[in-house]
Design a protein around this motif. Sequence first.
Motif: not given
Length: 101
Positions: A49-57, A60-68, A90-96
Amino acid sequence: MKPGNKPGGGIARAKPVGFRFDGATYEAPAGESLAAALLANGIHHLRDGPEDRRPRGAFCYMGLCQECLVEIDGAYVEACRTPISQGLEARRLRYGKAQVK
C-alpha cells in the motif's frame, strides 16, 4: 459438452509455461491471468500500500479495483488482466527503499 470441458470432468488447461515473479520461477497454464497464477502458486502479496506499506493482493479479479498492480517491463499493469506467457517477468510494487516510480 461445453467448450473447454474434458470428457469425464475437469477443465481443459493450456500447457504450463514458466514465468517469474520477484525473481522466483513459477509455472501456470499459458493464457491464465497472472493474478490467478500467483494465487494458485500461493502468492497473495502483490504490492505494498502506498500510504501504510501493508501487503495488498488481488481483490476483484476483473480489472476494476487495481489492487493487483505489478510491474512488467517498467509499466504498471493489473495482474488480473495480464495473461501468462512463457518467460513473463513481473515484480511486486514496493514503497520505501525500492521506490515505485
